[in-house]
Scaffold this active site. Sequence first.
Site, PDB file in Angstrom:
ATOM      1  N   SER A 121      26.028   8.029 -10.766  1.00  0.00           N
ATOM      2  CA  SER A 121      26.512   7.086 -11.777  1.00  0.00           C
ATOM      3  C   SER A 121      28.007   6.847 -11.623  1.00  0.00           C
ATOM      4  CB  SER A 121      26.322   7.646 -13.185  1.00  0.00           C
ATOM      5  OG  SER A 121      24.996   7.853 -13.464  1.00  0.00           O
ATOM      6  N   HIS A 142      21.030   2.975  -7.997  1.00  0.00           N
ATOM      7  CA  HIS A 142      21.363   3.552  -9.299  1.00  0.00           C
ATOM      8  C   HIS A 142      20.406   3.081 -10.396  1.00  0.00           C
ATOM      9  CE1 HIS A 142      24.370   3.925 -12.838  1.00  0.00           C
ATOM     10  NE2 HIS A 142      23.733   5.049 -12.668  1.00  0.00           N
ATOM     11  N   GLU A 154      20.759  -0.824  -9.857  1.00  0.00           N
ATOM     12  CA  GLU A 154      21.925  -1.311  -9.121  1.00  0.00           C
ATOM     13  C   GLU A 154      21.807  -0.859  -7.663  1.00  0.00           C
ATOM     14  OE1 GLU A 154      25.450  -1.493 -12.425  1.00  0.00           O
ATOM     15  OE2 GLU A 154      24.960   0.483 -11.645  1.00  0.00           O
ATOM     16  N   ASN A 192      27.970   0.226 -16.049  1.00  0.00           N
ATOM     17  CA  ASN A 192      28.899   1.125 -16.740  1.00  0.00           C
ATOM     18  C   ASN A 192      30.294   0.524 -16.824  1.00  0.00           C
ATOM     19  OD1 ASN A 192      27.126   3.102 -17.504  1.00  0.00           O
ATOM     20  ND2 ASN A 192      27.370   4.286 -15.625  1.00  0.00           N
TER      21      ASN A 192
END
Length: 507
Positions: A121, A142, A154, A192
Amino acid sequence: MTYDIKSMAVIGVGIMGSGIAQIAAQSGHTTYLYDTKAGAAEQAKDKLAATFQKLVDKNKITTEQAAAANKNLVVAHQLEDLKDCDLIVEAIIERLDIKQSLMQQLEAVVSEHTILASNTSSLSITAIAANCNRPERVAGFHFFNPVPLMKVVEVIQGLKTDPAIIKALIELSRAFGHRPVVAKDTPGFIINHAGRAYGTEALKILNENVCDISEIDRILRDGVGFRMGPFELMDLTGLDVSHPVMESIYHQYYEEARYKPNPLTKQMLEAKQLGRKVKQGFYNYATGEKTGEQPAKFVERLAQYPRVWVAADFLDDKKQLEDYLTQQNIDIDTNPEPQTDSLCLLACYGEDTTQAAIRLRVNPEQAIAIDMLYGIAKHRTLMPSLVTKTEYRQAAHSIFNLDGGMVSMINESIGFVAQRVLAMVINLGCDIAQQNIATVDDINAAVRLGLGYPFGPIEWGDQVGSQKILLILNRITALTHDPRYRPSPWLQRRVALHLPLTFTYES
Ligand SMILES: NC(=O)c1ccc[n+]([C@@H]2O[C@H](COP(=O)([O-])OP(=O)(O)OC[C@H]3O[C@@H](n4cnc5c(N)ncnc54)[C@H](O)[C@@H]3O)[C@@H](O)[C@H]2O)c1
């Protein structure tokens, strides 16, 4: 080189690894399970068998599909068992040195054609690949928790990743039933990164004592349409997860003001007030349910109302407000300058009431600002100035309760609550596009699916009006001198050229 992924392996079969193995097995891929913890791979296989049975019981899959998925899961006892896999996804502990050494160990075992992917992450894919003989075979893959339900992944392109691998992972994601979004290897990738605006701006608003957490949550949830208020969301995620992400992205971008975290969450983390998981966060969960949300105040119909004089940055807002007032039988002061006893309603953007009153040459004692970014939504935000008389505060609150709508009465804030938060979300989305981290389509899809926002940030900007968003950001920047709010060049250019924010030049 071309890549065709038929068999794969998951290394580290904890929360994420098990989820990835589940969708891989269900989509017909032979999937090896490997974990250094003794018995963990066997346990994961048993747990997944139970999951498949539950899905059969709920009529989500057939018995045959469950049997096939079970058959696709193979326990591996050593790394050498993975030598023939087309793809290996690691979902082990989040430590760069350990992931780097695992990649090196794998390279010694697997074939030339094996893709090595990381579910990290927060670490750089380029750094994870740095010690490999063939760093071009390493990519990010991800997923989000829970993997089978969070239908986005991702695909991360490290500095040296072979583009053919990105293509293969995109195809595999689709076979899993997930929406692939391709991102450059940058801190926080897309999701994120794009998620930094919501919580941090809400915390900044709280920090400035604009209003309490209940009011901020209500404005953004009931007024704007976020599924959860930012404080409810932080309580659900847990500050042990979200605070380190805020700090990590801020530092990885060399203290970029846009991502600046807030001392409050650090303090709450130190006090172990993490959220739902410990029954105490911003709200209390001792009973299992959220408690501590202050109810919205409702002001009953008054015997008499002052006349209302309306000023707005945008004509459509003025018209909407005057239509509403007429429907509620409130007299409108139509004079070019307000009468000395009129309530002055200011539909302004990116200002506080004091600044708007000064700019419009209105007595601040008569002034109340209203946030019209979302029109007269079912939830309205009103903002008196420091010196607005009580009678005008009461009258304005009551007027906007007259049709049953709810009102948040906030202290002065340069740019209200919804304007600030939404402008930050949209601006950050534009900046991610400006940095060419991902395409506009992928940014929008990633945010909708990964963060659960009602719209992607760039399409959202077009929807509420990019000109309004730019005005908010320009005024806040001018009034606060805080570089956090500086508008992205992506936004500035498109507004200047009257183009949608989703516009990209294709040669
Ligand atoms: N939990 C999330 O919400 C989430 C979301 C996206 C990505 N991630 C990333 O996924 C990875 C795994 O996270 P998780 O939450 O599933 O962790 P977890 O603790 O649930 O599982 C990690 C597993 O890896 C095993 N392991 C540790 N070191 C190992 C090694 N050297 N070789 C083989 N197995 C090893 C552990 O025994 C454990 O079973 C991390 O990189 C994390 O950043 C987590």
